[in-house]
Structure formats: structure tokens, C-alpha cells
Design a protein around this motif. Sequence first.
Motif, PDB file in Angstrom:
ATOM      1  N   GLU A  94       0.829  -1.207   0.000  1.00  0.00           N
ATOM      2  CA  GLU A  94       0.000   0.000   0.000  1.00  0.00           C
ATOM      3  C   GLU A  94       0.862   1.255   0.000  1.00  0.00           C
ATOM      4  OE1 GLU A  94      -2.436  -0.384   3.425  1.00  0.00           O
ATOM      5  OE2 GLU A  94      -3.462  -2.197   2.703  1.00  0.00           O
ATOM      6  N   ASP A  95       1.956   1.229   0.746  1.00  0.00           N
ATOM      7  CA  ASP A  95       2.848   2.379   0.789  1.00  0.00           C
ATOM      8  C   ASP A  95       3.472   2.640  -0.579  1.00  0.00           C
ATOM      9  OD1 ASP A  95       4.258   4.445   2.364  1.00  0.00           O
ATOM     10  OD2 ASP A  95       6.038   3.253   1.906  1.00  0.00           O
ATOM     11  N   THR A  96       3.793   1.577  -1.296  1.00  0.00           N
ATOM     12  CA  THR A  96       4.347   1.730  -2.642  1.00  0.00           C
ATOM     13  C   THR A  96       3.339   2.376  -3.583  1.00  0.00           C
ATOM     14  OG1 THR A  96       5.743  -0.226  -2.320  1.00  0.00           O
ATOM     15  CG2 THR A  96       5.398   0.511  -4.583  1.00  0.00           C
ATOM     16  N   TRP A  97       2.071   1.970  -3.482  1.00  0.00           N
ATOM     17  CA  TRP A  97       1.041   2.586  -4.322  1.00  0.00           C
ATOM     18  C   TRP A  97       0.869   4.071  -3.994  1.00  0.00           C
ATOM     19  CZ3 TRP A  97      -0.641   1.065  -8.739  1.00  0.00           C
ATOM     20  CH2 TRP A  97      -0.718  -0.300  -9.044  1.00  0.00           C
ATOM     21  N   LEU A  98       0.980   4.414  -2.734  1.00  0.00           N
ATOM     22  CA  LEU A  98       0.882   5.827  -2.358  1.00  0.00           C
ATOM     23  C   LEU A  98       2.056   6.619  -2.941  1.00  0.00           C
ATOM     24  CD1 LEU A  98      -0.218   5.389   1.365  1.00  0.00           C
ATOM     25  CD2 LEU A  98      -1.636   6.156  -0.547  1.00  0.00           C
ATOM     26  N   ILE A  99       3.240   6.018  -2.950  1.00  0.00           N
ATOM     27  CA  ILE A  99       4.403   6.680  -3.554  1.00  0.00           C
ATOM     28  C   ILE A  99       4.183   6.863  -5.042  1.00  0.00           C
ATOM     29  CG2 ILE A  99       6.841   6.357  -4.139  1.00  0.00           C
ATOM     30  CD1 ILE A  99       7.234   5.088  -1.429  1.00  0.00           C
ATOM     31  N   VAL A 194       9.590 -20.322   3.910  1.00  0.00           N
ATOM     32  CA  VAL A 194       8.175 -20.254   3.513  1.00  0.00           C
ATOM     33  C   VAL A 194       7.637 -18.829   3.621  1.00  0.00           C
ATOM     34  CG1 VAL A 194       5.838 -21.012   4.101  1.00  0.00           C
ATOM     35  CG2 VAL A 194       7.713 -22.663   4.070  1.00  0.00           C
ATOM     36  N   LEU A 195       7.945 -18.151   4.720  1.00  0.00           N
ATOM     37  CA  LEU A 195       7.475 -16.772   4.880  1.00  0.00           C
ATOM     38  C   LEU A 195       8.074 -15.860   3.815  1.00  0.00           C
ATOM     39  CD1 LEU A 195       7.555 -16.279   8.772  1.00  0.00           C
ATOM     40  CD2 LEU A 195       5.564 -16.636   7.299  1.00  0.00           C
ATOM     41  N   GLY A 196       9.372 -16.028   3.538  1.00  0.00           N
ATOM     42  CA  GLY A 196       9.995 -15.221   2.495  1.00  0.00           C
ATOM     43  C   GLY A 196       9.377 -15.482   1.135  1.00  0.00           C
ATOM     44  N   PHE A 197       9.089 -16.751   0.832  1.00  0.00           N
ATOM     45  CA  PHE A 197       8.471 -17.102  -0.449  1.00  0.00           C
ATOM     46  C   PHE A 197       7.082 -16.496  -0.570  1.00  0.00           C
ATOM     47  CE2 PHE A 197       5.530 -19.987  -2.649  1.00  0.00           C
ATOM     48  CZ  PHE A 197       6.048 -19.927  -3.935  1.00  0.00           C
ATOM     49  N   LEU A 198       6.279 -16.610   0.481  1.00  0.00           N
ATOM     50  CA  LEU A 198       4.926 -16.070   0.432  1.00  0.00           C
ATOM     51  C   LEU A 198       4.932 -14.541   0.302  1.00  0.00           C
ATOM     52  CD1 LEU A 198       3.143 -18.251   3.155  1.00  0.00           C
ATOM     53  CD2 LEU A 198       3.010 -18.474   0.663  1.00  0.00           C
ATOM     54  N   GLY A 199       5.863 -13.885   1.007  1.00  0.00           N
ATOM     55  CA  GLY A 199       5.948 -12.436   0.911  1.00  0.00           C
ATOM     56  C   GLY A 199       6.354 -11.975  -0.474  1.00  0.00           C
ATOM     57  N   LEU A 200       7.375 -12.628  -1.047  1.00  0.00           N
ATOM     58  CA  LEU A 200       7.825 -12.261  -2.390  1.00  0.00           C
ATOM     59  C   LEU A 200       6.762 -12.561  -3.437  1.00  0.00           C
ATOM     60  CD1 LEU A 200      11.544 -13.456  -2.315  1.00  0.00           C
ATOM     61  CD2 LEU A 200      10.698 -11.101  -2.280  1.00  0.00           C
ATOM     62  N   VAL A 203       4.230  -9.769  -3.434  1.00  0.00           N
ATOM     63  CA  VAL A 203       4.751  -8.563  -4.081  1.00  0.00           C
ATOM     64  C   VAL A 203       4.786  -8.737  -5.588  1.00  0.00           C
ATOM     65  CG1 VAL A 203       6.777  -7.089  -4.326  1.00  0.00           C
ATOM     66  CG2 VAL A 203       6.076  -7.874  -2.054  1.00  0.00           C
ATOM     67  N   HIS A 204       5.204  -9.914  -6.072  1.00  0.00           N
ATOM     68  CA  HIS A 204       5.279 -10.156  -7.507  1.00  0.00           C
ATOM     69  C   HIS A 204       3.898 -10.179  -8.144  1.00  0.00           C
ATOM     70  CE1 HIS A 204       9.508 -12.136  -7.065  1.00  0.00           C
ATOM     71  NE2 HIS A 204       9.570 -10.826  -7.119  1.00  0.00           N
ATOM     72  N   GLU A 205       2.902 -10.698  -7.431  1.00  0.00           N
ATOM     73  CA  GLU A 205       1.537 -10.699  -7.966  1.00  0.00           C
ATOM     74  C   GLU A 205       1.041  -9.281  -8.219  1.00  0.00           C
ATOM     75  OE1 GLU A 205      -0.813 -12.801  -5.178  1.00  0.00           O
ATOM     76  OE2 GLU A 205      -0.150 -14.797  -5.822  1.00  0.00           O
ATOM     77  N   VAL A 206       1.391  -8.366  -7.331  1.00  0.00           N
ATOM     78  CA  VAL A 206       0.944  -6.982  -7.484  1.00  0.00           C
ATOM     79  C   VAL A 206       1.726  -6.269  -8.576  1.00  0.00           C
ATOM     80  CG1 VAL A 206       0.724  -4.759  -6.315  1.00  0.00           C
ATOM     81  CG2 VAL A 206       0.198  -6.865  -5.086  1.00  0.00           C
ATOM     82  N   SER A 207       3.043  -6.498  -8.630  1.00  0.00           N
ATOM     83  CA  SER A 207       3.896  -5.756  -9.563  1.00  0.00           C
ATOM     84  C   SER A 207       3.866  -6.323 -10.976  1.00  0.00           C
ATOM     85  CB  SER A 207       5.348  -5.754  -9.051  1.00  0.00           C
ATOM     86  OG  SER A 207       5.852  -7.066  -8.952  1.00  0.00           O
ATOM     87  N   ARG A 208       3.404  -7.568 -11.141  1.00  0.00           N
ATOM     88  CA  ARG A 208       3.449  -8.199 -12.459  1.00  0.00           C
ATOM     89  C   ARG A 208       2.588  -7.454 -13.471  1.00  0.00           C
ATOM     90  NH1 ARG A 208       1.531 -12.874 -11.167  1.00  0.00           N
ATOM     91  NH2 ARG A 208       3.539 -13.692 -10.467  1.00  0.00           N
ATOM     92  N   SER A 209       1.428  -6.999 -13.055  1.00  0.00           N
ATOM     93  CA  SER A 209       0.502  -6.341 -13.981  1.00  0.00           C
ATOM     94  C   SER A 209       0.641  -4.817 -13.996  1.00  0.00           C
ATOM     95  CB  SER A 209      -0.940  -6.700 -13.610  1.00  0.00           C
ATOM     96  OG  SER A 209      -1.230  -6.291 -12.277  1.00  0.00           O
ATOM     97  N   TYR A 210       1.600  -4.284 -13.260  1.00  0.00           N
ATOM     98  CA  TYR A 210       1.716  -2.830 -13.173  1.00  0.00           C
ATOM     99  C   TYR A 210       2.448  -2.276 -14.395  1.00  0.00           C
ATOM    100  CZ  TYR A 210       3.322   1.768 -11.761  1.00  0.00           C
ATOM    101  OH  TYR A 210       3.590   3.111 -11.724  1.00  0.00           O
ATOM    102  N   GLN A 211       1.901  -1.196 -14.964  1.00  0.00           N
ATOM    103  CA  GLN A 211       2.519  -0.498 -16.093  1.00  0.00           C
ATOM    104  C   GLN A 211       2.655   0.975 -15.746  1.00  0.00           C
ATOM    105  OE1 GLN A 211       3.772  -1.815 -18.829  1.00  0.00           O
ATOM    106  NE2 GLN A 211       3.112  -3.907 -18.336  1.00  0.00           N
ATOM    107  N   PRO A 212       3.878   1.504 -15.678  1.00  0.00           N
ATOM    108  CA  PRO A 212       4.049   2.924 -15.351  1.00  0.00           C
ATOM    109  C   PRO A 212       3.508   3.827 -16.453  1.00  0.00           C
ATOM    110  CG  PRO A 212       6.139   1.938 -16.001  1.00  0.00           C
ATOM    111  CD  PRO A 212       5.165   0.813 -15.882  1.00  0.00           C
ATOM    112  N   ARG A 213       2.943   4.941 -16.063  1.00  0.00           N
ATOM    113  CA  ARG A 213       2.424   5.921 -17.027  1.00  0.00           C
ATOM    114  C   ARG A 213       3.469   6.969 -17.383  1.00  0.00           C
ATOM    115  NH1 ARG A 213      -3.816   7.450 -15.253  1.00  0.00           N
ATOM    116  NH2 ARG A 213      -4.663   5.323 -15.385  1.00  0.00           N
ATOM    117  N   PHE A 214       4.354   7.254 -16.458  1.00  0.00           N
ATOM    118  CA  PHE A 214       5.356   8.293 -16.691  1.00  0.00           C
ATOM    119  C   PHE A 214       6.750   7.745 -16.372  1.00  0.00           C
ATOM    120  CE2 PHE A 214       1.426  10.276 -15.073  1.00  0.00           C
ATOM    121  CZ  PHE A 214       1.028  10.934 -16.230  1.00  0.00           C
TER     122      PHE A 214
END
Length: 224
Positions: A94-99, A194-200, A203-214
Amino acid sequence: MKDLKSVDVGTPHAQFLATEHWSLLATRSMTWQEIFSRTGTYLTVLSASVVALSLVANATRFGSGFTTFALLVLPVVLLVGFGTYFRLIEADIEDTWLIIGMNRLRHAYVELAPELEPYFIASHHDDPPGIWTTYSFRRRIGVTHWLSGSPVVIGVTNSVVTGVLAAVACAAAGTGDTLRTLVGSATAILTAVVLGFLGLRKVHEVSRSYQPRFPSTEAQPSAD
């Protein structure tokens, strides 16, 4: 959509952008307060549990009463710990999206008044280099930064507590010291992985579909 380059700085557009910017800043402040609050709450629960375990151990001389008490308390500590870990992952996302939102607003400021660009320390691009520049004023973050993050610290703490719980369970089953140590160490390492794998993965699920506009100039593909 109207190009902001053709909009006068004195129009309400700048006020709308500033209002949204302050809204994102306030939301980000609340997110960080939740991160600190949840981390502090978990560490408080863990500290109180350690004190309680030490008192019971002193009273029972690490007898069956201590084992029973530990098997009751440590799962509750882990419940709070795992919940804290996954919430910290969500809060960082969420903090990344706010940035990203503030970088896009800053890009609009530059379009309205290009002469202000040299005065911005934070980035006005919403690609990964721009996000890291705003987040830490660097385009790359080293290993030490990641290791000092709240999710990593809480994840490692959860792994150690899980290993201790496994060792206590082995003690309750009457296993030897060597096997108890091996099971506890292996459980702690497996939990960390396991915790590291689940956390990563989150993050990858959210960033995979992200396309920067600028995107920044450096990140834009070449024309050839």
C-alpha cells in the motif's frame, strides 16, 4: 484528456493536485503508524510471553508444567506474529502505491511548471527507479536496507519462535537433545523460507501487472 502543459498554473488544477497530494501524504502517515503499532504490539506480546515462560520455568524447574504452558502460549504468540508479518507485507505494498500516486502528482506539477523540476528531490516518474528514488532517494536499495525492514525482522522472529515451539513439542514427546535441536533448527529455517516465499509472491503478484504511465528517460525503450 486536457494536456496540463496548456493549463495555467493559477487555475484550480493545481489546487486539486495539491489537495490530492496532501490526502496521499496523510494516508501514508497512517500506514506507517499502523506498521509501527503492529510491530510494537507483537514485540510486546512476545516479550511478555518470554517473561511468563521464564517465571514458569523457574517455578517448575523446566518440568512438565513448563512444557504444557509453553505449548499453550507459543501458538498464540505465533498467531499474532504471522498476522503481523502478512499485514506488514500488505502495508508495504500500500505504501508503494501511495508513492506511485505522489510521483504522478509530482509529474503533473512539472508539466504545469517545468522550471520547478530542479528543485524536486523526490522523483516525478512512476517506474521502479522513480519509486526507489522517492522511497529512499536512491535508484537501488542494498541488502542491508532489505534486512533492516520490518517484515524481515518480524519474519525472522517468527521463524525463531516456531523453531522453539517445535523443540518444546519434541521435548514433550520425550526425544533426545540432539534430535530436539535438529528439529527446532530445521523448523526455524523452513519457516523463514516459507514466509519469504509467500511475501515475495505477494509482491510479484501486485507488480506483475503494473505499467508505469510516466517512466523515466532511462527506463524508456530505445527507438531502434
